[in-house]
Write a protein that holds these residues in place. Sequence first.
Motif, short mmCIF file in Angstrom:
data_model
loop_
_atom_site.label_atom_id
_atom_site.label_comp_id
_atom_site.label_asym_id
_atom_site.label_seq_id
_atom_site.Cartn_x
_atom_site.Cartn_y
_atom_site.Cartn_z
N UNK A 53 0.82 -1.21 0.00
CA UNK A 53 0.00 0.00 0.00
C UNK A 53 0.86 1.26 0.00
N UNK A 54 1.87 1.28 0.86
CA UNK A 54 2.67 2.50 1.01
C UNK A 54 3.42 2.84 -0.26
N UNK A 55 3.83 1.82 -1.02
CA UNK A 55 4.56 2.07 -2.26
C UNK A 55 3.70 2.77 -3.30
N UNK A 56 2.39 2.66 -3.14
CA UNK A 56 1.46 3.30 -4.08
C UNK A 56 0.65 4.41 -3.41
N UNK A 57 1.07 4.81 -2.21
CA UNK A 57 0.33 5.84 -1.50
C UNK A 57 0.41 7.16 -2.26
N UNK A 58 -0.73 7.82 -2.51
CA UNK A 58 -0.71 9.00 -3.37
C UNK A 58 -0.21 10.28 -2.69
N UNK A 59 -0.12 10.29 -1.37
CA UNK A 59 0.29 11.49 -0.67
C UNK A 59 1.73 11.42 -0.20
N UNK A 60 2.09 12.35 0.67
CA UNK A 60 3.47 12.45 1.16
C UNK A 60 3.67 11.81 2.53
N UNK A 61 2.59 11.39 3.21
CA UNK A 61 2.69 10.85 4.55
C UNK A 61 2.01 9.49 4.62
N UNK A 72 -7.26 -9.75 4.42
CA UNK A 72 -6.95 -8.42 3.88
C UNK A 72 -6.52 -7.44 4.97
N UNK A 73 -5.94 -7.98 6.06
CA UNK A 73 -5.56 -7.12 7.17
C UNK A 73 -4.10 -7.24 7.55
N UNK A 74 -3.63 -6.24 8.27
CA UNK A 74 -2.28 -6.22 8.82
C UNK A 74 -2.30 -5.40 10.10
N UNK A 105 -7.26 -4.61 -1.30
CA UNK A 105 -6.16 -4.67 -2.26
C UNK A 105 -5.02 -5.56 -1.79
N UNK A 106 -4.99 -5.92 -0.50
CA UNK A 106 -3.83 -6.67 0.01
C UNK A 106 -4.13 -8.13 0.31
N UNK A 107 -5.25 -8.65 -0.18
CA UNK A 107 -5.36 -10.10 -0.19
C UNK A 107 -4.19 -10.65 -1.01
#
Length: 386
Positions: free
Chosen positions: A106-114, A149-151, A166-168
């Motif tokens: 998820x973080x690799x595709x995160x659209x923002x800066x944080x 789908x959890x972490x 998205x993370x299944x």
Amino acid sequence: MLNFDYHNPTHIVFGRDRLQELDQLVPKAARVLILYGSGSVKKYGTLAKVVAALPGRTLVEFGGIEANPRFPTLMQAVAVVRQEKIDFLLAVGGGSVMDGTKFVALAAKFPGEKPEELLFHGFQFVPQDEALPLGTVVTLPATGSEMNNGAVISYQNGKYPVLSPLVFPRFSILDPTLTFTLPPTQVANGVVDSFIHVVEQYVTYPTGALFQDRTAEGILQSLIEIGRKTIDHPEDYETRANLVWNATMALNGLIGAGVPQDWSIHMIGHELTALFGIDHAKTLAIVLPAMWQRRRAEKGDKLLQYAERVWGIRQGDRDQRIDLAIERTRDFFESLGIKTRLRDYGVTADRLEEVIAGLAAKGLTALSERQDLTLDGCRRILQDAL
């Protein structure tokens, strides 16, 4: 039974000697980041087998994901993803490695800066519509992360759930022989973690969900039957195979569909891990008996069902049966070598307010399947757990 949606797209590859099938499961042209933990996958040869099963791909390794995966470490992995133009993630390890890999996806595709903003959505899906694809090779049965789908991610002084469809994992390889080298305490943790995953979805209140209840009871009975045996005989394939599959089924959404769920044991347990470094499963074993004693009125009908169907307790009045069910559960955890009191881990009464403060800081002030467990109720449970 409550309304529900159920969708689980993960392809499970179960059994002996299945690692070579990675060649069919991972895209041929993929640039793959292989993520793992402390290095046991190297020590016991699992990583070498994974690499050998993926000819022709660009393979990059990232090790060192902690037992409670930490945000800064995972952001280092995100940097590798970007630098190496990774387009597929492969987690090789237990629940922490799988959870960390989901966050990286998820973080690799995160659209923002944080990207830390991904951590603050509680039990709601994160508002993101893109993630890297991932697969898993399971080496520790416990969390069910290989088919959900959890972490849970550690950040500063807390642990935070992260949920997204998205993370299944695209696939998960479950070869029980890859778990034979686990230390006994990790196997015991896996049994307890799986057990409490089930009861957080089962010991709530009746909704007439016969399939979910009977399936949950079957998993609990299986874990009781095999728990000590698989610790004492780690290379007994059938016993370990049953642990691996029960751990997966405990938290892949099947038994939780259409029924109320609690998760207050987990929320309190997360604070104990964050503050005192107690293994996740061990915190759950500490909290559960005290939780059930304090919540016996709210959970009474399901506790009686649990007493009868899981432990065969049919004699005595209502309170006696509930007391005996709680006692049997505590004894089961202790029989696995898992201590069930805070004092067993050096936690004293003067530290309990730190736990309460941690819950309050995260807004966890109305827990349980009924949202009626207050901070004061949590305080009393922790006092009982000393």
